[in-house]
Enzyme design. Sequence first.
Site, PDB file in Angstrom:
ATOM      1  N   LYS A  52      -2.267  -1.490  -3.795  1.00  0.00           N
ATOM      2  CA  LYS A  52      -3.108  -0.299  -3.723  1.00  0.00           C
ATOM      3  C   LYS A  52      -2.277   0.962  -3.790  1.00  0.00           C
ATOM      4  O   LYS A  52      -1.268   1.015  -3.086  1.00  0.00           O
ATOM      5  CB  LYS A  52      -3.861  -0.364  -2.400  1.00  0.00           C
ATOM      6  N   SER A  97     -10.216   5.740  -4.400  1.00  0.00           N
ATOM      7  CA  SER A  97     -11.151   6.861  -4.529  1.00  0.00           C
ATOM      8  C   SER A  97     -10.693   7.924  -5.532  1.00  0.00           C
ATOM      9  O   SER A  97     -11.503   8.434  -6.305  1.00  0.00           O
ATOM     10  CB  SER A  97     -11.366   7.489  -3.157  1.00  0.00           C
ATOM     11  N   ARG A 143       1.141   9.825   6.178  1.00  0.00           N
ATOM     12  CA  ARG A 143       1.299   8.403   6.460  1.00  0.00           C
ATOM     13  C   ARG A 143       2.570   7.823   5.831  1.00  0.00           C
ATOM     14  O   ARG A 143       2.683   6.634   5.624  1.00  0.00           O
ATOM     15  CB  ARG A 143       0.097   7.635   5.928  1.00  0.00           C
ATOM     16  N   LYS A 163       0.860  -1.182   0.000  1.00  0.00           N
ATOM     17  CA  LYS A 163       0.000   0.000   0.000  1.00  0.00           C
ATOM     18  C   LYS A 163       0.896   1.232   0.000  1.00  0.00           C
ATOM     19  O   LYS A 163       1.733   1.403   0.895  1.00  0.00           O
ATOM     20  CB  LYS A 163      -0.890  -0.016   1.247  1.00  0.00           C
ATOM     21  N   ARG A 210     -10.636  10.006   2.200  1.00  0.00           N
ATOM     22  CA  ARG A 210     -10.480  10.588   3.537  1.00  0.00           C
ATOM     23  C   ARG A 210     -11.636  11.530   3.854  1.00  0.00           C
ATOM     24  O   ARG A 210     -12.005  11.692   4.997  1.00  0.00           O
ATOM     25  CB  ARG A 210      -9.110  11.235   3.674  1.00  0.00           C
ATOM     26  N   TYR A 224     -15.183   1.315  -6.755  1.00  0.00           N
ATOM     27  CA  TYR A 224     -16.434   2.058  -6.583  1.00  0.00           C
ATOM     28  C   TYR A 224     -17.252   2.026  -7.871  1.00  0.00           C
ATOM     29  O   TYR A 224     -18.416   2.393  -7.876  1.00  0.00           O
ATOM     30  CB  TYR A 224     -16.116   3.510  -6.180  1.00  0.00           C
ATOM     31  N   GLU A 246       7.464  -6.523   0.817  1.00  0.00           N
ATOM     32  CA  GLU A 246       6.294  -6.349   1.693  1.00  0.00           C
ATOM     33  C   GLU A 246       5.318  -7.518   1.524  1.00  0.00           C
ATOM     34  O   GLU A 246       4.775  -8.039   2.498  1.00  0.00           O
ATOM     35  CB  GLU A 246       5.554  -5.045   1.353  1.00  0.00           C
TER      36      GLU A 246
HETATM   37  C1  PBG Z   1      -7.241   3.124   5.671  1.00  0.00           C
HETATM   38  C2  PBG Z   1      -7.677   3.083   4.253  1.00  0.00           C
HETATM   39  C3  PBG Z   1      -7.533   4.097   3.295  1.00  0.00           C
HETATM   40  C4  PBG Z   1      -8.113   3.633   2.122  1.00  0.00           C
HETATM   41  C5  PBG Z   1      -8.589   2.361   2.389  1.00  0.00           C
HETATM   42  N1  PBG Z   1      -8.280   2.032   3.718  1.00  0.00           N
HETATM   43  C6  PBG Z   1      -7.034   5.463   3.419  1.00  0.00           C
HETATM   44  C7  PBG Z   1      -5.654   5.763   3.822  1.00  0.00           C
HETATM   45  O1  PBG Z   1      -4.786   4.911   3.913  1.00  0.00           O
HETATM   46  O2  PBG Z   1      -5.443   6.937   4.083  1.00  0.00           O
HETATM   47  C8  PBG Z   1      -8.191   4.387   0.835  1.00  0.00           C
HETATM   48  C9  PBG Z   1      -9.178   3.897  -0.140  1.00  0.00           C
HETATM   49  C10 PBG Z   1      -9.488   4.829  -1.249  1.00  0.00           C
HETATM   50  O3  PBG Z   1      -8.865   5.872  -1.436  1.00  0.00           O
HETATM   51  O4  PBG Z   1     -10.419   4.494  -1.984  1.00  0.00           O
HETATM   52  N2  PBG Z   1      -8.265   2.712   6.535  1.00  0.00           N
END
Ligand code: PBG
Length: 353
Positions: free
Chosen positions: A260, A286, A229, A207, A217, A325, A245
């Site tokens: 991701k 997203s 992060r 990720k 968010r 989505y 990883e």
């Molecule tokens: C963390 C999480 C995130 C997403 C899924 N799980 C956000 C992040 O790491 O800040 C992002 C998913 C997306 O952008 O569609 N709980």
Amino acid sequence: MAHEPGKVNGRGGMPGFRRTRRLRRTPAIRQFVRETALAPTDFIYPLFVTHGSGVRTPIGSMPGQFQLSVDELARELDELQSLEIGAVLLFGIPEGKDRQASGAYDPDGIVQRAVRAIKREAPEMLVVSDVCACEYTDHGHCGVLDGCEVDNDATIRLLADVAVSHAEAGADIVAPSDMMDGRVAVIRAELDRAGFVQMPIMSYAAKYASGFYGPFREAAASMPAFGDRRSHQMDPANAREALLEIETDLDEGADLIIVKPALPYLDIVRQARDRFDVPLVAYNVSGEYAMIKAAAQLGWIDERRVTLETLTSIKRAGASRIVTYHAKEAVRWLRDGDAGARRPISVLDEWGA
Ligand code: PBG
């Protein structure tokens, strides 16, 4: 097939060359040689669950997506089932947040309630629960803080409690998305200890620290109050590290892995596919969704074509399943393309191109 450039074959004294266009001439032949097909079972549909009742709050930066209260899930499940989408990924927006993310492992927390409701309404629906603390902490970080840093070892203990509480509520798969070290090992051990030896772990193994999570968010109200992060999510510049990883998560007991985001990391999806023989999920996040929606609203792209092309590219890169989505629309478009006939989507042609 041997190809003889020197040879004259054909009318008008043309030299020999390969005619790849032969297999592109008609819809039937294109369909016949198509290598990648999308099906409703490819998709995992994310749901944002919130407290209250009768709540269906649109998410501004993700047109078509909503924060839903638990009672609104039934309608959603009917729709998903009629589209033959068989899996959801649950995110919770709790009523209150605190430093310790206590809402995340509360047996009566929002995700736990949603899981129970879904299992009551639609027992066959596969429920994947996102295991993270960022939606539940008042500071918006993914775990317990030590000063301004996320305390790795305290956080993984917390995440294991979250995973066990999701399992107790009836989730089918737990999906840790935090990127702390050792979390898969600790979650596995705690699930086993609690009697959930059969509970699969789908880890967000690679990720990245991505700008493409922006709209999420907003949707999940999980923007960090300070900092970012980057101390736990991966640097976008690194590919070999992603493989490390993934290998680490598999060694610790992950059953399925996630890469991701998807589009900017299709090379990682492909390398992971070639290297590891486990189900590989790509998360079409997203921001990827928002870009298509925004350009489509401006009339700059053909939404249907671009969406199906995007999802096909993720599958072609090697993803076994796609969190997206776009899932509901994609299935509808694929069906329309088939004039309503319920032939398998693998034989669908032309995306209204
Ligand atoms: C963390 C999480 C995130 C997403 C899924 N799980 C956000 C992040 O790491 O800040 C992002 C998913 C997306 O952008 O569609 N709980």
